[in-house]
Design a protein around this motif. Structure first.
Motif, PDB file in Angstrom:
ATOM      1  N   VAL A 212      -3.190  12.316  -0.406  1.00  0.00           N
ATOM      2  CA  VAL A 212      -3.277  11.444   0.362  1.00  0.00           C
ATOM      3  C   VAL A 212      -2.134  10.541   0.260  1.00  0.00           C
ATOM      4  O   VAL A 212      -1.679  10.078   1.490  1.00  0.00           O
ATOM      5  CB  VAL A 212      -4.540  10.387  -0.472  1.00  0.00           C
ATOM      6  CG1 VAL A 212      -4.519   9.061   0.055  1.00  0.00           C
ATOM      7  CG2 VAL A 212      -5.660  11.038  -0.562  1.00  0.00           C
ATOM      8  N   PRO A 213      -1.503  10.484  -0.572  1.00  0.00           N
ATOM      9  CA  PRO A 213       0.110   9.914  -0.800  1.00  0.00           C
ATOM     10  C   PRO A 213       0.831  10.471   0.413  1.00  0.00           C
ATOM     11  O   PRO A 213       1.824  10.000   1.047  1.00  0.00           O
ATOM     12  CB  PRO A 213       0.666   9.680  -1.756  1.00  0.00           C
ATOM     13  CG  PRO A 213      -0.398   9.773  -2.891  1.00  0.00           C
ATOM     14  CD  PRO A 213      -1.448  10.596  -2.125  1.00  0.00           C
ATOM     15  N   LEU A 214       0.822  12.090   0.259  1.00  0.00           N
ATOM     16  CA  LEU A 214       1.831  12.703   1.275  1.00  0.00           C
ATOM     17  C   LEU A 214       1.369  12.637   2.561  1.00  0.00           C
ATOM     18  O   LEU A 214       2.312  12.310   3.353  1.00  0.00           O
ATOM     19  CB  LEU A 214       1.672  14.139   0.765  1.00  0.00           C
ATOM     20  CG  LEU A 214       2.650  15.202   1.351  1.00  0.00           C
ATOM     21  CD1 LEU A 214       4.226  14.621   1.272  1.00  0.00           C
ATOM     22  CD2 LEU A 214       2.701  16.511   0.973  1.00  0.00           C
ATOM     23  N   SER A 215       0.248  12.389   2.948  1.00  0.00           N
ATOM     24  CA  SER A 215      -0.330  12.298   4.204  1.00  0.00           C
ATOM     25  C   SER A 215       0.229  11.083   4.725  1.00  0.00           C
ATOM     26  O   SER A 215       0.584  10.798   6.106  1.00  0.00           O
ATOM     27  CB  SER A 215      -1.795  12.618   4.417  1.00  0.00           C
ATOM     28  OG  SER A 215      -2.658  11.719   3.748  1.00  0.00           O
ATOM     29  N   GLY A 216       0.163   9.928   3.830  1.00  0.00           N
ATOM     30  CA  GLY A 216       0.420   8.454   4.476  1.00  0.00           C
ATOM     31  C   GLY A 216       2.099   8.445   4.507  1.00  0.00           C
ATOM     32  O   GLY A 216       2.295   7.852   5.458  1.00  0.00           O
TER      33      GLY A 216
ATOM     34  N   HIS B 297       0.825  -1.181  -0.046  1.00  0.00           N
ATOM     35  CA  HIS B 297       0.186   0.059  -0.071  1.00  0.00           C
ATOM     36  C   HIS B 297       0.860   1.303   0.016  1.00  0.00           C
ATOM     37  O   HIS B 297       0.572   2.204  -0.839  1.00  0.00           O
ATOM     38  CB  HIS B 297      -0.950  -0.062   1.296  1.00  0.00           C
ATOM     39  CG  HIS B 297      -1.634   1.179   1.348  1.00  0.00           C
ATOM     40  ND1 HIS B 297      -2.771   1.303   0.801  1.00  0.00           N
ATOM     41  CD2 HIS B 297      -1.694   2.220   2.371  1.00  0.00           C
ATOM     42  CE1 HIS B 297      -3.287   2.575   1.110  1.00  0.00           C
ATOM     43  NE2 HIS B 297      -2.618   3.109   1.980  1.00  0.00           N
ATOM     44  N   LYS B 298       1.790   1.275   0.791  1.00  0.00           N
ATOM     45  CA  LYS B 298       2.871   2.309   0.919  1.00  0.00           C
ATOM     46  C   LYS B 298       3.642   2.439  -0.197  1.00  0.00           C
ATOM     47  O   LYS B 298       3.757   3.678  -0.845  1.00  0.00           O
ATOM     48  CB  LYS B 298       3.702   2.151   2.026  1.00  0.00           C
ATOM     49  CG  LYS B 298       3.059   2.241   3.263  1.00  0.00           C
ATOM     50  CD  LYS B 298       4.007   2.118   4.690  1.00  0.00           C
ATOM     51  CE  LYS B 298       3.024   1.738   5.853  1.00  0.00           C
ATOM     52  NZ  LYS B 298       3.993   1.295   6.984  1.00  0.00           N
ATOM     53  N   SER B 299       4.184   1.649  -0.858  1.00  0.00           N
ATOM     54  CA  SER B 299       4.789   1.474  -2.231  1.00  0.00           C
ATOM     55  C   SER B 299       3.952   1.926  -3.521  1.00  0.00           C
ATOM     56  O   SER B 299       4.356   2.914  -4.154  1.00  0.00           O
ATOM     57  CB  SER B 299       5.456   0.229  -2.628  1.00  0.00           C
ATOM     58  OG  SER B 299       6.294  -0.225  -1.559  1.00  0.00           O
ATOM     59  N   ILE B 300       2.770   1.576  -3.306  1.00  0.00           N
ATOM     60  CA  ILE B 300       1.653   2.196  -4.499  1.00  0.00           C
ATOM     61  C   ILE B 300       1.469   3.390  -4.267  1.00  0.00           C
ATOM     62  O   ILE B 300       1.347   4.479  -5.204  1.00  0.00           O
ATOM     63  CB  ILE B 300       0.571   1.301  -4.511  1.00  0.00           C
ATOM     64  CG1 ILE B 300       0.939  -0.073  -4.912  1.00  0.00           C
ATOM     65  CG2 ILE B 300      -0.551   1.782  -5.692  1.00  0.00           C
ATOM     66  CD1 ILE B 300      -0.255  -1.158  -4.815  1.00  0.00           C
ATOM     67  N   GLY B 301       1.238   3.944  -3.255  1.00  0.00           N
ATOM     68  CA  GLY B 301       1.042   5.246  -2.748  1.00  0.00           C
ATOM     69  C   GLY B 301       2.270   6.093  -3.171  1.00  0.00           C
ATOM     70  O   GLY B 301       2.032   7.388  -3.622  1.00  0.00           O
ATOM     71  N   LEU B 302       3.669   5.846  -2.854  1.00  0.00           N
ATOM     72  CA  LEU B 302       4.811   6.709  -3.323  1.00  0.00           C
ATOM     73  C   LEU B 302       4.851   6.586  -4.884  1.00  0.00           C
ATOM     74  O   LEU B 302       5.128   7.834  -5.442  1.00  0.00           O
ATOM     75  CB  LEU B 302       5.770   5.997  -2.864  1.00  0.00           C
ATOM     76  CG  LEU B 302       6.133   6.237  -1.075  1.00  0.00           C
ATOM     77  CD1 LEU B 302       7.101   5.219  -0.657  1.00  0.00           C
ATOM     78  CD2 LEU B 302       6.188   7.634  -1.002  1.00  0.00           C
ATOM     79  N   THR B 303       4.268   5.579  -5.483  1.00  0.00           N
ATOM     80  CA  THR B 303       4.335   5.482  -7.069  1.00  0.00           C
ATOM     81  C   THR B 303       3.319   6.530  -7.449  1.00  0.00           C
ATOM     82  O   THR B 303       3.445   7.117  -8.512  1.00  0.00           O
ATOM     83  CB  THR B 303       3.957   4.030  -7.554  1.00  0.00           C
ATOM     84  OG1 THR B 303       5.185   3.170  -6.759  1.00  0.00           O
ATOM     85  CG2 THR B 303       4.118   3.937  -8.990  1.00  0.00           C
ATOM     86  N   VAL B 304       2.198   6.500  -6.842  1.00  0.00           N
ATOM     87  CA  VAL B 304       1.049   7.261  -7.403  1.00  0.00           C
ATOM     88  C   VAL B 304       1.571   8.982  -7.181  1.00  0.00           C
ATOM     89  O   VAL B 304       1.259   9.711  -8.005  1.00  0.00           O
ATOM     90  CB  VAL B 304      -0.354   7.222  -6.592  1.00  0.00           C
ATOM     91  CG1 VAL B 304      -1.398   8.336  -6.696  1.00  0.00           C
ATOM     92  CG2 VAL B 304      -0.854   5.943  -7.043  1.00  0.00           C
ATOM     93  N   LEU B 305       2.216   9.419  -6.074  1.00  0.00           N
ATOM     94  CA  LEU B 305       2.643  10.548  -5.773  1.00  0.00           C
ATOM     95  C   LEU B 305       3.711  10.874  -6.800  1.00  0.00           C
ATOM     96  O   LEU B 305       3.571  11.924  -7.463  1.00  0.00           O
ATOM     97  CB  LEU B 305       3.538  10.556  -4.461  1.00  0.00           C
ATOM     98  CG  LEU B 305       3.862  12.065  -4.324  1.00  0.00           C
ATOM     99  CD1 LEU B 305       2.793  13.103  -4.093  1.00  0.00           C
ATOM    100  CD2 LEU B 305       4.488  11.938  -2.706  1.00  0.00           C
ATOM    101  N   VAL B 306       4.569  10.147  -7.318  1.00  0.00           N
ATOM    102  CA  VAL B 306       5.566  10.324  -8.186  1.00  0.00           C
ATOM    103  C   VAL B 306       4.999  10.523  -9.773  1.00  0.00           C
ATOM    104  O   VAL B 306       5.258  11.352 -10.483  1.00  0.00           O
ATOM    105  CB  VAL B 306       6.670   9.329  -8.175  1.00  0.00           C
ATOM    106  CG1 VAL B 306       7.451   9.551  -9.507  1.00  0.00           C
ATOM    107  CG2 VAL B 306       7.478   9.430  -7.203  1.00  0.00           C
ATOM    108  N   LEU B 307       4.050   9.509 -10.025  1.00  0.00           N
ATOM    109  CA  LEU B 307       3.349   9.678 -11.356  1.00  0.00           C
ATOM    110  C   LEU B 307       2.594  11.083 -11.346  1.00  0.00           C
ATOM    111  O   LEU B 307       2.320  11.383 -12.467  1.00  0.00           O
ATOM    112  CB  LEU B 307       2.468   8.453 -11.439  1.00  0.00           C
ATOM    113  CG  LEU B 307       3.224   7.097 -11.910  1.00  0.00           C
ATOM    114  CD1 LEU B 307       2.330   6.031 -11.858  1.00  0.00           C
ATOM    115  CD2 LEU B 307       4.344   7.021 -13.131  1.00  0.00           C
ATOM    116  N   THR B 308       1.934  11.326 -10.509  1.00  0.00           N
ATOM    117  CA  THR B 308       1.323  12.447 -10.353  1.00  0.00           C
ATOM    118  C   THR B 308       2.217  13.696 -10.760  1.00  0.00           C
ATOM    119  O   THR B 308       1.569  14.580 -11.419  1.00  0.00           O
ATOM    120  CB  THR B 308       0.515  12.932  -8.982  1.00  0.00           C
ATOM    121  OG1 THR B 308      -0.340  11.750  -8.613  1.00  0.00           O
ATOM    122  CG2 THR B 308      -0.301  14.119  -8.885  1.00  0.00           C
TER     123      THR B 308
END
Length: 170
Positions: free
Chosen positions: A94-98, A42-53
């Motif tokens: 959301v990823p940043l808060s995580g 979950h954390k890895s996907i969140g970081l990926t989403v942040l970078v892709l954003t």
């Protein structure tokens, strides 16, 4: 018909799958087996989403979105723009808060077990950590609801109105 670029469409669908999967993991993690490493994924996907954003924002600056149909009512155009603005806010917040919340924990933060990701200099009990924890959960549920509205609107355009709004992203 105006369409999004191939790169924008690919990025949209890749991120859609990652975001929906990650919301499902985040919301349902307690029901899943502990040995599945759900939270590290979950954390890895969140970081990926942040970078892709960040990539997506950069791309969007140089490649504006196609115009919405001229026949679309002003309120609907406004709703579409507001929805997309909220999506971008959620894709960052959301990823940043995580990440902030995770930074206060004792476990290392890594990206798919390949390398460690630096943590923010925060500790449990810091106001920003508490705010991030509450915000992460609330925004996650709000984001899931907004995704359902987005899918419903896209299907309405395609199946009921029979316009090209959805086809621009296919």
């Amino acid at each position: 018909m105006d369409r999004y670029t191939t790169f924008a469409r690919a990025l949209h669908w890749i991120m859609a799958v990652l975001i929906i999967a990650n919301l499902a993991l985040g919301i349902g993690h307690d029901a899943l087996p502990r040995d599945w490493a759900v939270m590290p994924m979950h954390k890895s996907i969140g970081l990926t989403v942040l970078v892709l954003t960040l990539v997506r924002i950069g791309w969007r600056i140089g490649h504006p979105a196609p115009r919405l149909p001229a026949a679309m009512p002003a309120w609907e155009k406004g709703a579409a723009h507001a929805t997309h603005a909220l999506f971008y806010a959620f894709m960052i917040l959301v990823p940043l808060s995580g990440w902030i919340m995770t930074s206060a924990g004792t476990r290392p933060l890594n990206w798919f077990f390949l390398f460690d990701v630096p943590k923010f200099a925060v500790t449990k009990g810091d106001a920003i950590v508490d705010l991030s924890g509450e915000g992460h959960e609330i925004m996650g549920f709000a984001w899931a609801a907004l995704i359902l509205v987005h899918i419903g609107a896209a299907l309405r355009h395609h199946l009921v109105l029979k316009d090209n709004v959805l086809r621009r992203m296919l």
